[in-house]
Design a protein around this motif. Structure first.
Motif, PDB file in Angstrom:
ATOM      1  N   ASP A 299       0.814  -1.221   0.000  1.00 54.30           N
ATOM      2  CA  ASP A 299       0.000   0.000   0.000  1.00 54.30           C
ATOM      3  C   ASP A 299       0.848   1.272   0.000  1.00 54.30           C
TER       4      ASP A 299
ATOM      5  N   LEU B  73       0.424   3.701  -3.013  1.00 55.07           N
ATOM      6  CA  LEU B  73      -0.901   4.306  -3.004  1.00 55.07           C
ATOM      7  C   LEU B  73      -1.004   5.372  -1.916  1.00 55.07           C
TER       8      LEU B  73
ATOM      9  N   SER C 150     -19.411   7.421  -1.447  1.00 55.08           N
ATOM     10  CA  SER C 150     -18.859   6.107  -1.730  1.00 55.08           C
ATOM     11  C   SER C 150     -18.335   5.989  -3.152  1.00 55.08           C
TER      12      SER C 150
ATOM     13  N   LEU D  97     -12.812   5.607   9.078  1.00 54.26           N
ATOM     14  CA  LEU D  97     -12.156   4.655   8.168  1.00 54.26           C
ATOM     15  C   LEU D  97     -13.024   3.444   7.835  1.00 54.26           C
TER      16      LEU D  97
ATOM     17  N   ASN E 192     -15.627   3.465   5.920  1.00 55.97           N
ATOM     18  CA  ASN E 192     -16.053   3.507   4.531  1.00 55.97           C
ATOM     19  C   ASN E 192     -14.857   3.196   3.636  1.00 55.97           C
ATOM     20  N   ALA E 193     -14.425   1.929   3.684  1.00 58.45           N
ATOM     21  CA  ALA E 193     -13.160   1.570   3.057  1.00 58.45           C
ATOM     22  C   ALA E 193     -13.237   1.532   1.544  1.00 58.45           C
ATOM     23  N   ILE E 194     -14.424   1.700   0.985  1.00 60.05           N
ATOM     24  CA  ILE E 194     -14.509   1.665  -0.482  1.00 60.05           C
ATOM     25  C   ILE E 194     -13.729   2.833  -1.084  1.00 60.05           C
TER      26      ILE E 194
ATOM     27  N   SER F 261     -10.994   3.906   0.238  1.00 63.93           N
ATOM     28  CA  SER F 261      -9.659   3.883   0.840  1.00 63.93           C
ATOM     29  C   SER F 261      -8.544   4.019  -0.198  1.00 63.93           C
ATOM     30  N   ASP F 262      -8.805   3.626  -1.446  1.00 58.77           N
ATOM     31  CA  ASP F 262      -7.770   3.792  -2.472  1.00 58.77           C
ATOM     32  C   ASP F 262      -7.465   5.270  -2.713  1.00 58.77           C
TER      33      ASP F 262
END
Lengths: 577, 326
Positions: free
Chosen positions: B86, B89, B176, B265, B267-269, B271-272
């Motif tokens: 990661d 990113l 999202s 954190l 709402n990890a969708i 996270s990118d």
């Protein structure tokens, strides 16, 4: 020059104000409230007054002489609950705690987790300063580290000295609580006993009464029924959320448990429905197996993906705050849901919505699955978590004395119905309070303002004896949540003793299994959202196999090995084959 | 020679005669120095003293053993951080969010201050100023909750409005859609801080000698030209200082704001797009993962780069503008 000075003064004032204001803004999230699975116990009412006749025998509230210092000498201690969602109740501000403070001379200083229990706990460890009493998960890494580092007071000697807990705790329960050194370091909270004939459960499905009625009360037994129902709701009620799930913890929406439960044979009564919890217990092979070996696991996610991508499941699942969910349920905008503490949440909503509130439903299952095998919980005598007394406590024995008294009938009565003299002056033979004049005339609103059942440092199964005895005095007054808990109680798998799964999460964080488990949690947090958001079946398949590969690569087998070992040890200790 | 000029000349002579010692200088302004002491103490207590804890980045830190008894492992945690999948990113998000903040959030208050300066009606100016700086006093937790309920799918005001205006058919899941995250983040932070940030620039503008404007208008400069020829050059030193500070904070892409806008954190969708070094550190240490040493290493990595950037920016400013922090 003058304006410059004024400007400087203004900026200074603003900076001070900012500092002051930012100090006020704590308490980030009280979410995850619903996380606790409320397995409570019923007992005692099978006897004489279960038929509803009013008990004639009354007795005055007597002081218990088995507690020598209680109420006579002042007792002061600090109390901390190690959960993000737990907020202090404001000790001394409601009638019950005020009474404890004034009459019993018990002064409890509440310590807040500030919405971030792990951070708070880390600070305590780093500063080597602990509150006197901590409530935390049994077998958690926090608990284990406190025991290993000698920060807790063993309660073995006290247990024999005071009456209530000695009587309440089964010998097997005590044995399961023993740490490797043979001592007991915690008092179980909301524990159960094999002497309990009945089970209640707070978790389950709720359906919106009004919507369900207007749609002609269609059958809601299988997931196919559910899907059809949701489609209908979406079409006819554009402002209604067809299905919602409570809070998301570690990337696990609560609904996952309930869908997985419906896939058959005790799936939600056994650990676990998620890779973050480890592996799936298979009673047939006596092994903790990979969840990916269970086709039902993939099916669960596939169904959730379908609900989410067709916008039947709330699109706010991962973004909503606990308060947003509360607002939706309390304004009657959710058609159907499966949540933990459905009894408590439903009660609150029904108090507001009246006839337009929610009704409880049986567990919904996959078509073709034997409904009698669909269960939501097992029976555990160990209860939910532990109250531990730390070595920081000045008088640990007196704290134990208080907690023992709190577990007794008198303590549990005060927890539920407030102090004597408030709504009752006398109790019946089962220990249930008998309504006094004020209790008969009080309005619901006034009763809510009394904040009974607000302060709950320890729950024992005497609690349900008293509550049931109270209901038995006049069954027509039984509250909705009590009915709901009994209804959901039929989905408790009585033959599964969950004590054998004790410490499934207790791996040392620096061990191989511990590191793997942390990595899996990190993967799950991200991948679970991606499984929800996959646009079509192909995308879902690709994401799911990526998810599986990543979890396996992170060392899932090490977690399974740890759990297999722990399970075998527990079974040996409990004498289960 | 006027009286003032005389006095100035005299003081110059005095200065040359005897350079007062540092001690004497401090003594002469003891009242000012007294005011500095609390700030110095705060910095020592909260910025320098905790630096001792950085030692944990080179240990397998165990809170029960403490700094003195944990095992030293050298650069193990730095290796792990730099080699984790990661990392790229996280760095991309950190740098992109920072640059967006530098190019949008940094100039926004300057533009607002310039615009406010052109407003002639005092009452209107005051109202605008008050309204724009009020959000600064709300904590990020409140702002985050507000944004999340405004942008919610189930009954969020923005979606309800757009549907009522027939601009969209179905509600949009704003929070999202990963690509929208940067926009929402920057938009929110501009809304929250623009008014408060402009106060400093307004003060700087107020300090400009009015004669400069008069001279410019005599020379035929329009109001618009005056902004570019008088106002901006006059506040340039202030802007430079703040710019240097902003560059020094380049890797501090934000923490609270990202935390609250991703629902802690969960709402990890997104996270990118939302994972930055600070949230990564927080997640590693406090979100159920308890990797204190690893988090300390990642945090230290960031701080070292920040110091480098700050020195670099300071050097460039000194070289090209003869203005600098130190």
């Amino acid at each position: 020059m003058k304006t410059k000075k004024t400007g400087f003064a203004l900026i200074t004032i603003m900076l001070c104000l900012t500092a002051a204001l930012s100090a006020c803004s704590g308490n980030q999230n009280n979410e995850k409230r619903n996380e606790t699975s409320n397995v409570e116990t019923n007992n005692g009412t099978k006897g004489g007054n279960a038929d509803g006749t009013k008990t004639e025998n009354t007795q005055p509230v007597v002081e218990n002489s088995e507690y020598p210092t209680l109420g006579k000498e002042e007792l002061k201690f600090s109390f901390y609950v190690n959960y993000d969602w737990y907020a202090p109740v404001g000790y001394g501000n409601d009638p019950t705690t005020k009474w404890l403070k004034d009459t019993k001379k018990i002064n409890i200083e509440e310590v807040s987790s500030g919405g971030n229990a792990q951070q708070k706990f880390g600070t305590m460890v780093a500063g080597d300063q602990y509150p006197d009493v901590i409530q935390l998960d049994r077998g958690s890494k926090e608990f284990n580290s406190l025991v290993e580092n000698g920060k807790l007071v063993a309660i073995d000697d006290y247990l024999n000295k005071y009456p209530a807990l000695k009587e309440l705790l089964d010998p097997e329960t005590l044995n399961s609580l023993r740490s490797p050194d043979g001592k007991i370091y915690g008092i179980p909270n909301w524990f159960n006993s094999t002497r309990n004939p009945n089970q209640t459960l707070g978790n389950g499905w709720l359906v919106n009464r009004k919507v369900y009625k207007e749609l002609g009360q269609p059958k809601l037994e299988t997931f196919d029924d559910l899907y059809a129902f949701l489609k209908q709701v979406k079409e006819k009620y554009p402002n209604m959320v067809p299905i919602d799930t409570g809070n998301v913890t570690d990337g696990n929406p609560m609904l996952v448990d309930y869908i997985y439960a419906g896939m058959g044979d005790n799936r939600n009564a056994l650990p676990t429905s998620n890779v973050t919890g480890g592996g799936r217990v298979n009673l047939e092979t006596s092994q903790v197996e990979s969840l990916f070996d269970d086709p039902a696991y993939k099916e669960t996610w596939k169904f959730l993906n379908l609900l989410f991508r067709e916008k039947l499941l709330s699109q706010d699942t991962f973004t909503q705050k606990a308060e947003q969910f509360k607002e939706k349920i309390n304004s009657g905008r959710i058609a159907i849901m499966a949540i933990n503490d459905a009894a408590g949440n439903g009660k609150e909503a029904n108090n507001i919505l009246g006839d337009n509130g929610y009704d409880f439903l049986p567990l919904i299952h996959k078509t073709g699955v034997d409904a009698s095998k669909v269960k939501n919980a097992g029976v555990g005598t160990l209860g939910w978590n532990l109250d531990v007394i730390t070595t920081s406590a000045k008088s640990p024995e007196r704290i134990f004395e208080f907690l023992d008294w709190w577990a007794s009938k008198e303590g549990q009565r005060i927890m539920n119905f407030g102090p004597p003299g408030l709504l009752y002056d006398q109790v019946d033979t089962n220990g249930a309070p008998i309504d006094n004049e004020k209790a008969k005339t009080i309005t619901d609103k006034e009763k809510q303002d009394l904040k009974l059942f607000n302060f709950r440092p320890l729950g024992s199964w005497y609690n349900t004896i008293i509550v049931n005895a109270k209901t038995a005095q006049d069954p027509s007054k039984e509250t909705w949540d009590s009915k709901a808990s009994k209804f959901y109680g039929q989905f408790v798998a009585k033959e599964i003793n969950t004590d054998q799964f004790n410490s499934f999460q207790g791996m040392d964080p620096n061990s191989e299994a511990g590191v793997a488990s942390q990595q899996i949690k990190q993967i799950a947090l991200k991948e679970h959202t991606k499984l929800f958001y996959a646009k079509d079946d192909a995308a879902f398949e690709a994401e799911f196999s990526k998810y599986m590969d990543e979890v396996n690569k992170a060392g899932y087998d090490k977690v399974l090995a740890y759990q297999n070992k722990t399970w075998a040890e527990n079974k040996k200790q409990l004498g289960i084959q | 020679m006027t009286a003032t000029e005389l006095a100035q000349a005299r003081s110059k002579v005095n200065l040359k005669k005897s350079q007062p010692s540092l001690w004497r200088k401090l003594k002469g302004q003891w009242d000012l120095q007294l005011m500095v002491i609390p700030a110095v103490l705060l910095i020592l207590l909260f910025s320098y003293f905790p630096m001792f804890g950085l030692i944990s980045a080179f240990q397998d830190y165990n809170p029960f053993k403490g700094y003195f008894h944990s095992d030293f492992v050298g650069f193990k945690h730095f290796h792990r951080f730099l080699n984790n999948p990661d990392f790229a990113l996280t760095m991309r998000n950190t740098i992109c969010i920072s640059l967006l903040k530098l190019f949008i959030s940094f100039p926004a208050p300057i533009v607002l201050a310039l615009m406010l300066n052109e407003v002639n009606r005092m009452a209107f100016k005051r109202i605008v100023q008050t309204i724009t700086y009020l959000p600064h006093f709300l904590s990020w937790v409140i702002v985050g909750g507000l944004v999340m309920s405004l942008l919610a799918v189930d009954g969020g005001s923005v979606n309800t409005m757009l549907i009522k205006l027939h601009l969209i058919e179905e509600p949009i899941n704003w929070l999202s859609i990963p690509e929208y995250f940067w926009g929402i983040l920057i938009g929110t932070s501009v809304w929250k801080e623009i008014g408060f940030g402009s106060i400093v620039y307004l003060a700087a503008i107020a300090g400009i000698n009015p004669q400069l404007y008069e001279a410019a208008s005599v020379d035929g400069a329009s109001r618009f030209k005056q902004i570019f020829l008088v106002t901006i050059p006059s506040i340039a030193p202030v802007v430079t200082i703040f710019l240097i500070l902003a560059v020094g904070n380049l890797l501090n892409a934000g923490f609270e704001d990202i935390l609250v806008l991703t629902n802690n954190l969960n709402n990890a969708i997104v996270s990118d797009y939302s994972t930055v070094i600070d949230t990564y550190v927080y997640q590693s240490a406090f979100k159920g993962f308890s990797q204190y040493s690893y988090a300390a290493a990642a945090g230290m990595f960031k701080s070292v780069i920040n110091v480098g950037l700050l020195l670099g920016a300071n050097y460039l400013a000194r070289r090209y503008r003869q203005e600098s922090l130190f």
